[in-house]
Design an enzyme around this catalytic site. Structure first.
Site, PDB file in Angstrom:
ATOM      1  CG  HIS A 104      -0.266  -0.151   2.531  1.00 54.64           C
ATOM      2  ND1 HIS A 104       0.128  -1.385   3.000  1.00 54.64           N
ATOM      3  CD2 HIS A 104       0.095   0.736   3.484  1.00 54.64           C
ATOM      4  CE1 HIS A 104       0.689  -1.244   4.185  1.00 54.64           C
ATOM      5  NE2 HIS A 104       0.696   0.041   4.510  1.00 54.64           N
ATOM      6  CG  HIS A 106       0.878   5.323   4.331  1.00 55.12           C
ATOM      7  ND1 HIS A 106       0.096   5.271   5.470  1.00 55.12           N
ATOM      8  CD2 HIS A 106       1.570   4.158   4.310  1.00 55.12           C
ATOM      9  CE1 HIS A 106       0.319   4.138   6.111  1.00 55.12           C
ATOM     10  NE2 HIS A 106       1.219   3.435   5.437  1.00 55.12           N
TER      11      HIS A 106
HETATM   12  P1  AMP Z   1       1.724   0.341   7.539  1.00 55.45           P
HETATM   13  O1  AMP Z   1       2.463   0.535   8.822  1.00 55.45           O
HETATM   14  O2  AMP Z   1       2.370   1.074   6.394  1.00 55.45           O
HETATM   15  O3  AMP Z   1       1.486  -1.115   7.234  1.00 55.45           O
HETATM   16  O4  AMP Z   1       0.336   1.064   7.731  1.00 55.45           O
HETATM   17  C1  AMP Z   1      -0.895   0.418   7.831  1.00 55.45           C
HETATM   18  C2  AMP Z   1      -1.947   1.482   7.945  1.00 55.45           C
HETATM   19  O5  AMP Z   1      -3.222   0.878   7.831  1.00 55.45           O
HETATM   20  C3  AMP Z   1      -1.943   2.249   9.278  1.00 55.45           C
HETATM   21  O6  AMP Z   1      -1.756   3.637   9.022  1.00 55.45           O
HETATM   22  C4  AMP Z   1      -3.319   1.954   9.871  1.00 55.45           C
HETATM   23  O7  AMP Z   1      -3.880   3.052  10.556  1.00 55.45           O
HETATM   24  C5  AMP Z   1      -4.125   1.592   8.635  1.00 55.45           C
HETATM   25  N1  AMP Z   1      -5.276   0.732   8.868  1.00 55.45           N
HETATM   26  C6  AMP Z   1      -5.330  -0.401   9.605  1.00 55.45           C
HETATM   27  N2  AMP Z   1      -6.562  -0.932   9.568  1.00 55.45           N
HETATM   28  C7  AMP Z   1      -7.304  -0.112   8.781  1.00 55.45           C
HETATM   29  C8  AMP Z   1      -8.667  -0.122   8.341  1.00 55.45           C
HETATM   30  N3  AMP Z   1      -9.526  -1.077   8.734  1.00 55.45           N
HETATM   31  N4  AMP Z   1      -9.087   0.876   7.544  1.00 55.45           N
HETATM   32  C9  AMP Z   1      -8.236   1.861   7.167  1.00 55.45           C
HETATM   33  N5  AMP Z   1      -6.948   1.910   7.527  1.00 55.45           N
HETATM   34  C10 AMP Z   1      -6.484   0.945   8.328  1.00 55.45           C
END
Ligand code: AMP
Length: 122
Positions: A104, A106
């Site tokens: 993903h 950001h």
């Molecule tokens: P990463 O550390 O790059 O894997 O970031 C994962 C991101 O996913 C974090 O910023 C979380 O806040 C976000 N996240 C986790 N669960 C959800 C969800 N159900 N809907 C939207 N964002 C999410």
């Protein structure tokens, strides 16, 4: 690395968990981060089962890659940060604290004082 079919983004893609959708195309989905770190904090994910950038690079088609990057740029425009500017971050692996094992990007924006990129302290 085997793809975990039950990671939270896979469940969002299957419609098992809701998300605040911003944008979607054939190969990518964009939605608001559940725990925003900036006024604008949106995630863009490919719809295919890729745990990280290496898998995306190795297995996704050119069409999927292209659609993913289009979705990133179009999403930034849709949430109003195209002109003001934004930062793209893709955490990969343990050192980067990747929490969700589905590739993903950001999109961070909406605030001027994001800070410059700095050298990490030991
Ligand atoms: P990463 O550390 O790059 O894997 O970031 C994962 C991101 O996913 C974090 O910023 C979380 O806040 C976000 N996240 C986790 N669960 C959800 C969800 N159900 N809907 C939207 N964002 C999410």
């Amino acid at each position: 690395m085997a793809y975990d079919q039950n990671n939270i983004f896979a469940r969002i893609l299957r419609g098992e968990i809701p998300c605040k959708k911003v944008h979607e195309n054939e190969h990518a989905l964009a939605f608001h981060d559940i725990n925003p770190q900036m006024p604008v904090h949106v995630l863009v994910i490919p719809k295919g089962p890729y745990a990280n950038l290496a898998e995306f690079n190795a297995k996704a088609s050119v069409e999927e890659m292209s659609a993913f990057m289009q979705a990133v740029a179009e999403t930034a425009k849709m949430v109003g940060v195209e002109d003001s500017g934004y930062r793209l971050v893709a955490n990969n692996g343990e050192d980067a604290h990747q929490e969700v094992p589905h590739f993903h990007m950001h999109i961070f924006g909406g605030r001027r004082i994001m800070g410059r990129m700095i050298k990490a302290q030991d």
